[in-house]
Design an enzyme around this catalytic site. Sequence first.
Site, mmCIF file in Angstrom:
data_model
loop_
_atom_site.group_PDB
_atom_site.id
_atom_site.type_symbol
_atom_site.label_atom_id
_atom_site.label_comp_id
_atom_site.label_asym_id
_atom_site.label_seq_id
_atom_site.Cartn_x
_atom_site.Cartn_y
_atom_site.Cartn_z
ATOM 1 N N ARG A 90 47.773 41.132 34.462
ATOM 2 C CA ARG A 90 48.973 41.372 35.254
ATOM 3 C C ARG A 90 49.604 42.705 34.842
ATOM 4 O O ARG A 90 49.571 43.075 33.663
ATOM 5 C CB ARG A 90 50.005 40.260 34.999
ATOM 6 C CG ARG A 90 49.672 38.953 35.677
ATOM 7 C CD ARG A 90 49.841 39.028 37.193
ATOM 8 N NE ARG A 90 49.572 37.759 37.829
ATOM 9 C CZ ARG A 90 48.419 37.428 38.424
ATOM 10 N NH1 ARG A 90 47.425 38.282 38.477
ATOM 11 N NH2 ARG A 90 48.272 36.250 38.987
ATOM 12 N N HIS A 150 44.021 45.711 42.672
ATOM 13 C CA HIS A 150 44.137 44.259 42.434
ATOM 14 C C HIS A 150 43.040 43.507 43.206
ATOM 15 O O HIS A 150 43.337 42.610 44.008
ATOM 16 C CB HIS A 150 45.536 43.743 42.784
ATOM 17 C CG HIS A 150 45.865 42.442 42.088
ATOM 18 N ND1 HIS A 150 47.127 42.096 41.695
ATOM 19 C CD2 HIS A 150 45.080 41.395 41.719
ATOM 20 C CE1 HIS A 150 47.112 40.900 41.132
ATOM 21 N NE2 HIS A 150 45.869 40.444 41.128
HETATM 22 C C1 GLV Z 1 44.846 36.838 40.985
HETATM 23 O O1 GLV Z 1 45.367 37.757 40.460
HETATM 24 C C2 GLV Z 1 45.068 35.424 40.688
HETATM 25 O O2 GLV Z 1 45.934 35.076 39.871
HETATM 26 O O3 GLV Z 1 44.347 34.613 41.304
#
Ligand code: GLV
Length: 315
Positions: free
Chosen positions: A230, A278
């Site tokens: 994160r 991401h």
């Molecule tokens: C992606 O970042 C998730 O938490 O699935």
Amino acid sequence: MDQQSKMSTFVIVAPNRDTSQWKDGLQKHLPDHTITIWPEVEDPDTVSGVACWNHPHGSLKDFKNLKLISSLGAGVDHVLSDPDLPVGVPVTRIVDQALTYTMSRYLLGLVLSWHRRFDIYRQEQATHTWNQKANPERNLQIGIMGMGVLGRDIAENLVRLGFEVYGYSRSKKEIDGVTSFAGEEELQSFLNEVNLIINLLPLTKSTQGILDATFFNRLPRPVCLINAARGGHLVEEDLISALDNGKVEQAFLDVFQQEPLPSDHAFWDRKDIFITPHIASITNPDAAIPQIANNWLRAMKGEPLRHKVNRSEGY
Ligand code: GLV
């Protein structure tokens, strides 16, 4: 109307995501129940299940009969950070083998290209240079922070490929071929061993901002950093200083404090930062929908739930 059907609305709360596939999939699994996409909720009292991704804080507090809050992904930090999250309602996350494999493949791609120095060959190709180096590979000691489902899988893959692998987590994990460290008191010993760090920690109060100047200054030698967890783990300006002062040699980043990463962000133009948007491991709705549907039915019957998180520990 019987009690069951009165309380059988399921709401998907994910305002910045295309949720039509999730809605259709859930509806197919649960044809007798009402599935809606927030903010379309006729009667909040009928809502007994929600699935969220970055839901607006406070948007769940009117659901007084909620029995399940499911994340639409593996992480639950976006759920638990809501100060108005209904108290006492179980929170679950997605655990899916495909999601785990996808993450491991992403990480292997980065680790192997760093190890084999493919960036250098790309540059040499540009100058038509044939340069067969004697020992071209980077010698890696790989440290994985966060040894849950994802951490264990990449650790096992790396061990299989003959890498030296170290794990760091809250409690010590026994994994063949992996040297494990646990707790703040062993962080320095872990850092002393490694020159490539993969962050897969859950984002909790105690891991928020863990990758900061203090952390980078504890590194005895330059590292390559991969953050696939994160954005909240990383203090972004501290990474820039650590790259400038040589504590970090290269960073591979998939997650950011603000997403999408603003187009004027300092990270974009740096050669020593490699950015992906991401995408390390995106939840596959086909795998997640049956898990969510099944947990919701269990929740309505008061049965034990799968992949329930500990709300106070944050994962
Ligand atoms: C992606 O970042 C998730 O938490 O699935």
